[in-house]
Design a protein around this motif. Structure first.
Motif, mmCIF file in Angstrom:
data_model
loop_
_atom_site.group_PDB
_atom_site.id
_atom_site.type_symbol
_atom_site.label_atom_id
_atom_site.label_comp_id
_atom_site.label_asym_id
_atom_site.label_seq_id
_atom_site.Cartn_x
_atom_site.Cartn_y
_atom_site.Cartn_z
ATOM 1 N N TRP A 99 24.443 20.925 16.634
ATOM 2 C CA TRP A 99 24.513 20.043 15.465
ATOM 3 C C TRP A 99 24.401 18.560 15.804
ATOM 4 O O TRP A 99 24.030 17.760 14.949
ATOM 5 N N HIS A 100 24.767 18.183 17.022
ATOM 6 C CA HIS A 100 24.805 16.758 17.364
ATOM 7 C C HIS A 100 24.339 16.543 18.802
ATOM 8 O O HIS A 100 24.806 17.247 19.690
ATOM 9 N N PRO A 101 23.501 15.547 19.007
ATOM 10 C CA PRO A 101 22.957 14.679 17.967
ATOM 11 C C PRO A 101 21.730 15.238 17.254
ATOM 12 O O PRO A 101 21.355 14.722 16.208
ATOM 13 N N TYR A 102 21.104 16.279 17.835
ATOM 14 C CA TYR A 102 19.889 16.824 17.218
ATOM 15 C C TYR A 102 20.216 18.069 16.406
ATOM 16 O O TYR A 102 21.102 18.852 16.759
ATOM 17 N N TYR A 103 19.493 18.254 15.332
ATOM 18 C CA TYR A 103 19.704 19.391 14.456
ATOM 19 C C TYR A 103 19.022 20.626 15.011
ATOM 20 O O TYR A 103 17.794 20.726 15.036
ATOM 21 N N HIS A 104 19.818 21.564 15.512
ATOM 22 C CA HIS A 104 19.330 22.883 15.954
ATOM 23 C C HIS A 104 18.096 22.804 16.855
ATOM 24 O O HIS A 104 17.118 23.544 16.653
ATOM 25 N N GLY A 105 18.095 21.901 17.807
ATOM 26 C CA GLY A 105 17.017 21.839 18.781
ATOM 27 C C GLY A 105 15.737 21.195 18.305
ATOM 28 O O GLY A 105 14.729 21.206 19.019
ATOM 29 N N THR A 106 15.743 20.597 17.113
ATOM 30 C CA THR A 106 14.558 19.896 16.598
ATOM 31 C C THR A 106 14.588 18.439 17.045
ATOM 32 O O THR A 106 15.483 18.015 17.774
ATOM 33 N N ASP A 107 13.605 17.656 16.575
ATOM 34 C CA ASP A 107 13.618 16.223 16.871
ATOM 35 C C ASP A 107 14.350 15.435 15.788
ATOM 36 O O ASP A 107 14.332 14.205 15.795
ATOM 37 N N LEU A 108 15.003 16.126 14.858
ATOM 38 C CA LEU A 108 15.748 15.448 13.797
ATOM 39 C C LEU A 108 17.115 15.050 14.334
ATOM 40 O O LEU A 108 17.907 15.897 14.743
ATOM 41 N N HIS A 109 17.375 13.766 14.334
ATOM 42 C CA HIS A 109 18.574 13.204 14.955
ATOM 43 C C HIS A 109 19.584 12.839 13.880
ATOM 44 O O HIS A 109 19.229 12.362 12.803
ATOM 45 N N THR A 110 20.862 13.061 14.168
ATOM 46 C CA THR A 110 21.878 12.647 13.220
ATOM 47 C C THR A 110 21.763 11.155 12.938
ATOM 48 O O THR A 110 21.617 10.337 13.850
ATOM 49 N N MET A 111 21.834 10.796 11.667
ATOM 50 C CA MET A 111 21.763 9.398 11.251
ATOM 51 C C MET A 111 23.154 8.813 11.017
ATOM 52 O O MET A 111 23.323 7.606 10.916
ATOM 53 N N GLN A 112 24.146 9.683 10.881
ATOM 54 C CA GLN A 112 25.493 9.244 10.559
ATOM 55 C C GLN A 112 25.463 8.276 9.349
ATOM 56 O O GLN A 112 24.928 8.618 8.329
ATOM 57 N N SER A 113 25.977 7.066 9.464
ATOM 58 C CA SER A 113 26.131 6.238 8.269
ATOM 59 C C SER A 113 24.837 5.617 7.744
ATOM 60 O O SER A 113 24.857 4.979 6.688
ATOM 61 N N ILE A 114 23.733 5.806 8.439
ATOM 62 C CA ILE A 114 22.456 5.447 7.809
ATOM 63 C C ILE A 114 22.220 6.362 6.605
ATOM 64 O O ILE A 114 21.471 6.021 5.695
ATOM 65 N N SER A 115 22.914 7.498 6.578
ATOM 66 C CA SER A 115 22.895 8.361 5.390
ATOM 67 C C SER A 115 23.322 7.590 4.150
ATOM 68 O O SER A 115 22.815 7.832 3.042
ATOM 69 N N LYS A 116 24.266 6.678 4.310
ATOM 70 C CA LYS A 116 24.729 5.874 3.184
ATOM 71 C C LYS A 116 23.597 5.012 2.631
ATOM 72 O O LYS A 116 23.405 4.885 1.415
ATOM 73 N N THR A 117 22.848 4.390 3.539
ATOM 74 C CA THR A 117 21.735 3.535 3.133
ATOM 75 C C THR A 117 20.702 4.345 2.378
ATOM 76 O O THR A 117 20.197 3.914 1.316
ATOM 77 N N VAL A 118 20.357 5.524 2.883
ATOM 78 C CA VAL A 118 19.360 6.372 2.225
ATOM 79 C C VAL A 118 19.888 6.873 0.879
ATOM 80 O O VAL A 118 19.127 6.999 -0.090
ATOM 81 N N THR A 119 21.182 7.133 0.788
ATOM 82 C CA THR A 119 21.784 7.514 -0.492
ATOM 83 C C THR A 119 21.566 6.426 -1.537
ATOM 84 O O THR A 119 21.232 6.702 -2.694
ATOM 85 N N SER A 120 21.722 5.176 -1.131
ATOM 86 C CA SER A 120 21.476 4.054 -2.035
ATOM 87 C C SER A 120 20.022 4.031 -2.496
ATOM 88 O O SER A 120 19.734 3.747 -3.667
ATOM 89 N N VAL A 121 19.094 4.346 -1.597
ATOM 90 C CA VAL A 121 17.670 4.381 -1.950
ATOM 91 C C VAL A 121 17.411 5.468 -2.993
ATOM 92 O O VAL A 121 16.699 5.248 -3.979
ATOM 93 N N ILE A 122 17.997 6.650 -2.791
ATOM 94 C CA ILE A 122 17.790 7.758 -3.736
ATOM 95 C C ILE A 122 18.396 7.422 -5.090
ATOM 96 O O ILE A 122 17.798 7.718 -6.145
ATOM 97 N N LEU A 123 19.552 6.794 -5.095
ATOM 98 C CA LEU A 123 20.155 6.369 -6.358
ATOM 99 C C LEU A 123 19.228 5.396 -7.080
ATOM 100 O O LEU A 123 19.031 5.489 -8.297
ATOM 101 N N GLY A 124 18.620 4.473 -6.326
ATOM 102 C CA GLY A 124 17.665 3.550 -6.921
ATOM 103 C C GLY A 124 16.451 4.271 -7.485
ATOM 104 O O GLY A 124 15.925 3.895 -8.550
ATOM 105 N N ALA A 125 15.986 5.315 -6.783
ATOM 106 C CA ALA A 125 14.846 6.092 -7.279
ATOM 107 C C ALA A 125 15.197 6.785 -8.586
ATOM 108 O O ALA A 125 14.378 6.849 -9.521
ATOM 109 N N ALA A 126 16.401 7.318 -8.678
ATOM 110 C CA ALA A 126 16.824 8.006 -9.898
ATOM 111 C C ALA A 126 16.970 7.035 -11.061
ATOM 112 O O ALA A 126 16.668 7.375 -12.219
ATOM 113 N N MET A 127 17.416 5.821 -10.776
ATOM 114 C CA MET A 127 17.496 4.803 -11.834
ATOM 115 C C MET A 127 16.100 4.368 -12.267
ATOM 116 O O MET A 127 15.833 4.178 -13.460
#
Length: 411
Positions: free
Chosen positions: A123-151
């Motif tokens: 699970w950390h830092p890569y998701y199940h052996g892929t190249d997808l890396h945990t973002m941790q609190s950058i998730s918060k920033t992306v959440t703000s972007v999605i909220l803006g998209a929904a608005m």
């Protein structure tokens, strides 16, 4: 078809084939800026062709590989003028590095196994052996972007001055007082909710960390909304992963849609971003820290905001949301940083310019230099209290820039 028509068709086919070959051979000479959209992948170019100093890049690369900034640096990538100009990864055997900690229960490993064991190499830092890396609190920033998209799309209709308790049965919420009744969506976005919360003032592996205590419970949302108030909402900045988790719950209530599903349809898919997103034990999207991306796709979030919320002719978020998100609303606990809507804003010395940043636990970083048309991403997984890692800041990357604008001579 007669011979003359056949000959004409042959000539046209030959010209089209020649044009295609010419276009392919001149990949790097595409114009910089708005004409380049890396939905299916970034166009590559040499650092010099976009006005960057390659020797500075190589020196940074050597220092990262040697562990000067973090013993567990995982990736480093640089983008300018719509092109990827540098990318490196630094492999580590995390199963070995954190093997002991993975089997010892603690604040970062409350359940010993699974997605919230921060030492579990599945699970950390890569998701199940892929190249997808945990973002941790950058998730918060992306959440703000999605909220803006929904608005932008009109799917999230509530205004930012909407009281948070509108979405809760107050008879089932603890510590309700007039201050909690005045807490708004805007306060959640700017980290000024006023809830009593200990996160920045204690390490994440400290038993007093509200972030770690929240993640050890089944019902994260209830843990957060039950916290007593410590300040008037909208007045005191206090970093809280919990208030961002409230946004996942509120998004579902307001739109009737799951924020990850919505983000996939209206943000990740249009930008060509691969992602995974962890959920709480009750299935709520972990908007405070559960997102996984790779560095190239993380840079697309920065590129979207460099282009005022537009992507290849499509409006993803409104220009007003971008502007408001990047407004320096509050001073943080760190003198060089102010805070917007889940964006860290770094004031460059002797300048009126801010660098827009996403930052995550363990060494995740997105840095956007709007005046230089420059994006830097890097990831790491340096999470032990004994870490001596130094966070690379914007001042470390400004020496890269040799020319104020793109040269347009990429090759």
């Amino acid at each position: 078809m007669n011979k003359q028509m056949l000959f004409r068709a042959f000539v046209v086919s030959l010209l089209l084939a020649s044009a295609a070959v010419l276009l392919a051979s001149n990949h790097g000479s595409w114009p910089a800026g708005d004409d380049l959209w890396p939905t299916r992948g970034w166009t590559t170019a040499s650092p010099a062709s976009v006005g960057l100093d390659e020797q500075v890049l190589l020196r940074l690369d050597r220092d990262m590989a040697a562990g000067k900034y973090s013993q567990m640096q995982d990736s480093f990538a640089v983008f300018r003028c719509g092109k990827k100009v540098f990318e490196r990864t630094y492999p580590h055997d995390y199963a070995k590095i954190y093997g002991t900690e993975a089997g010892e229960r603690g604040p970062l490993n409350a359940r010993l196994t699974g997605r919230y064991n921060y030492f579990d190499p599945e699970w950390h830092p890569y998701y199940h052996g892929t190249d997808l890396h945990t973002m941790q609190s950058i998730s918060k920033t992306v959440t703000s972007v999605i909220l803006g998209a929904a608005m932008q799309r009109g799917d999230f209709k509530a205004g930012l001055n909407t009281p948070v308790l509108k979405y809760f049965d107050t008879s089932k919420v603890k510590n309700v007082d007039e201050r909690k009744r005045r807490m708004t969506l805007r306060d959640l976005l700017t980290m000024t909710a006023g809830l009593e919360w200990h996160e920045e003032d204690v390490p994440y592996d400290d038993p007093r960390s509200d972030s770690s205590l929240m993640e050890a419970t089944d019902d994260w949302v209830q843990y957060v909304i039950d916290k007593p108030m410590a300040a008037e909402p909208g007045k005191v900045w206090n970093y809280s992963s919990g208030v961002t988790e409230l946004l996942a719950y509120i998004f579902q209530k307001e739109t009737g849609q799951d924020i990850d599903d919505y983000g996939q349809k209206y943000l990740f898919a249009p930008l060509g971003i691969k992602h995974e997103w962890k959920r709480t034990y009750l299935g709520v999207v972990d908007t405070e820290g559960g997102l996984y991306l790779n560095g190239s796709d993380l840079a697309k979030i920065g590129y979207l905001y460099l282009h005022d919320g537009m992507w290849d002719g499509q409006r993803i978020v409104s220009s007003e949301w971008v502007k408001e998100s990047l407004r320096p609303y509050f001073q943080t606990d760190e003198p060089q940083f102010k805070y917007g809507f889940k964006w860290w804003l770094y004031k460059l010395p002797n300048s009126t310019e801010y660098v827009w940043m996403g930052r995550g636990f363990g060494g995740q970083n997105l840095q956007i230099f709007p005046e230089q048309d420059l994006i830097v991403t890097f990831t790491a997984w340096d999470i032990l209290p004994s870490s001596t890692g130094k966070e690379l800041g914007p001042s470390d990357f400004l020496p890269l820039v040799k020319t104020k604008s793109c040269t347009g001579n990429a090759h």
